[in-house]
Design an enzyme around this catalytic site. Structure first.
Site, PDB file in Angstrom:
ATOM      1  N   GLU A 128      24.984  28.041 -30.814  1.00 25.72           N
ATOM      2  CA  GLU A 128      23.603  28.377 -30.441  1.00 25.72           C
ATOM      3  C   GLU A 128      22.756  28.679 -31.679  1.00 25.72           C
ATOM      4  OE1 GLU A 128      23.749  27.093 -27.631  1.00 25.72           O
ATOM      5  OE2 GLU A 128      22.753  28.635 -26.451  1.00 25.72           O
ATOM      6  N   THR A 182      14.990  23.873 -28.103  1.00 27.61           N
ATOM      7  CA  THR A 182      15.056  25.340 -28.158  1.00 27.61           C
ATOM      8  C   THR A 182      14.333  25.847 -29.401  1.00 27.61           C
ATOM      9  OG1 THR A 182      17.178  25.268 -27.032  1.00 27.61           O
ATOM     10  CG2 THR A 182      16.655  27.308 -28.166  1.00 27.61           C
TER      11      THR A 182
HETATM   12  N1  HSE Z   1      17.305  32.821 -24.645  1.00 28.42           N
HETATM   13  C1  HSE Z   1      17.154  31.503 -25.190  1.00 28.42           C
HETATM   14  C2  HSE Z   1      15.665  31.191 -25.300  1.00 28.42           C
HETATM   15  C3  HSE Z   1      17.822  30.511 -24.297  1.00 28.42           C
HETATM   16  O1  HSE Z   1      14.946  31.469 -24.318  1.00 28.42           O
HETATM   17  O2  HSE Z   1      15.237  30.689 -26.332  1.00 28.42           O
HETATM   18  C4  HSE Z   1      17.815  29.108 -24.818  1.00 28.42           C
HETATM   19  O3  HSE Z   1      18.843  28.912 -25.732  1.00 28.42           O
END
Ligand code: HSE
Length: 308
Positions: A128, A182
Site C-alpha cells: 500500500e 490512490t
Molecule cells: N484509506 C485509503 C484512502 C484507501 O482513502 O486513500 C485507499 O487505499
C-alpha cells in the site's frame, strides 16, 4: 517445493468517516493467486490475467510485501507468484490490497505459517505504501487478510481491533468504469482540517464503532458521514450528490465513496433494499455514459484463505 492457491477478498476502506482507520470485507470478489516456495533466492511474478500489471516487479505491490516478509523470515527462498484473477487496479475496492494480502497469506502458508495474521497485515501494508505515494495504511489489507470489519486504532505500533458485524449489514457497491489512482485521490486532500470539522468527524467515527459494537445498523448508517475527505474526492465521481439522493430515497442508510474511489458503496438494513440500490447505481452511471460493475452482499467475516 510447496505451492498454495489463495483467495483474498475485495474490501471497502474508510467506511465513510474512518479515513485510513476503518475497513470492511466484501464477499465473492477478490484476487486469486498461487504462491510457491522452493530452494534458492529471488522472486518471480507471473500475470495470467487480462489486467495490465507492471512488467518491472519492483513496481508491483506484491514485491515490497513479500520482501518485507522474507526479511523477517530470515532465510532465503525462491518465491514464485502466479496471479490468476485480479480486481481492476484503481477500482476503489482494494485491488492492490487484495494482491498484497493474497501474496503474504499464501507465502505464510507455503513457509509453514511462521507469522500471525496480524503480522501479515504489517507486511502487506508495504504494498500500500508503494501505490499510495508513501503512506502505509491497513484499512484495505487489514480486512482483506482478517475478514469482517477492522479498526486500525493506531499505526505506531499497529493496533488492530476486529469489530462485530451486525447481521443486517447489507452493502451495495458500484465500480464505475473510470480510473482514479490512490496516489491522485490522496494528493487532493488538505494537510490540515479545521477543529470544527474534526469534531464532526470523530463524533461520526465514534458513532460508527458504537453502532457496530451495539449491532445497531441505523446508528452505523447515521455515522457513515465523511466531512473531511469526501468534499475533495467526490469531483471524480459523476453525479455523486445526485446518486446519494436517489439511493437515500430508495431506503439506503448511507452512501459514500469506497476507499479512494471511484467505487461508491451504500449500506442498507435488508438485502431487498441493497439489491434495489445496486440497480439504481447501475442506472445512474449508465445515464452518465459510464458502465459499472455492481456487487451486492452482506459484509463478510471471511478474509484471505486457501482455495482449491
Ligand atoms: N484509506 C485509503 C484512502 C484507501 O482513502 O486513500 C485507499 O487505499
Amino acid at each position: 517445493m510447496k505451492s498454495v492457491r489463495v483467495f483474498a477478498p475485495a474490501t471497502v476502506a474508510n467506511m465513510g468517516c474512518g479515513f485510513d482507520v476503518m475497513g470492511m470485507t466484501l464477499d465473492g470478489v477478490g484476487d486469486v493467486m498461487t504462491v510457491s516456495v522452493e530452494e534458492g533466492d529471488g522472486l518471480q511474478i507471473e500475470n495470467l490475467t487480462d489486467v495490465e500489471l507492471p512488467e518491472d516487479i519492483d513496481k508491483n505491490v506484491v514485491t515490497p510485501a513479500i520482501r518485507a516478509m522474507m526479511a523477517a523470515f530470515g532465510e532465503k527462498r525462491m518465491v514464485k507468484v502466479v496471479i490468476e484473477k485480479k480486481i481492476s487496479p484503481g477500482s476503489g475496492i482494494g485491488s492492490s490490497a487484495a494482491s498484497s494480502a493474497a501474496a503474504v497469506y499464501g507465502l505464510n502458508v507455503a513457509l509453514g505459517s511462521p507469522f500471525s495474521d496480524e503480522r501479515l497485515v504489517e507486511y502487506a501494508m508495504e504494498g500500500e505504501k508503494l501505490i499510495s505515494g508513501g503512506t502505509p495504511h491497513a484499512d484495505n489489507v487489514g480486512p482483506s487478510i482478517l475478514g469482517g470489519v477492522v479498526l486500525l486504532r493506531g499505526y505506531e505500533p499497529l493496533d488492530i481491533v476486529r469489530l462485530p458485524v451486525p447481521d443486517n449489514f447489507c452493502c451495495s457497491v458500484a465500480h464505475p468504469a473510470i480510473m482514479v489512482s490512490t496516489k491522485m485521490a490522496r494528493e487532493v486532500l488538505p494537510k490540515d482540517i479545521p477543529l470544527r470539522t474534526a469534531v464532526k468527524q470523530w463524533g461520526n467515527v465514534a458513532g460508527l464503532v458504537a453502532g457496530l459494537a451495539l449491532g445497531d445498523v441505523y446508528l452505523v448508517g447515521r455515522a457513515m458521514c465523511d466531512v473531511v475527505v469526501e468534499p475533495y474526492r467526490k469531483q471524480f465521481i459523476p453525479g455523486f450528490d445526485e446518486l446519494r439522493e436517489k439511493v437515500t430515497a430508495a431506503g439506503a442508510l448511507a452512501f459514500n465513496i469506497s476507499g479512494a474511489g471511484p467505487s461508491v458503496f451504500s449500506l442498507s438494513a435488508d438485502m431487498a433494499t441493497a439489491e434495489r440500490v445496486g440497480e439504481i447505481m447501475r442506472e445512474h452511471f449508465a445515464n452518465q455514459g459510464v458502465g459499472s460493475d455492481i456487487y451486492v452482499s452482506k459484509v463478510s467475516n471471511r478474509g484471505a484463505r486457501v482455495v482449491e
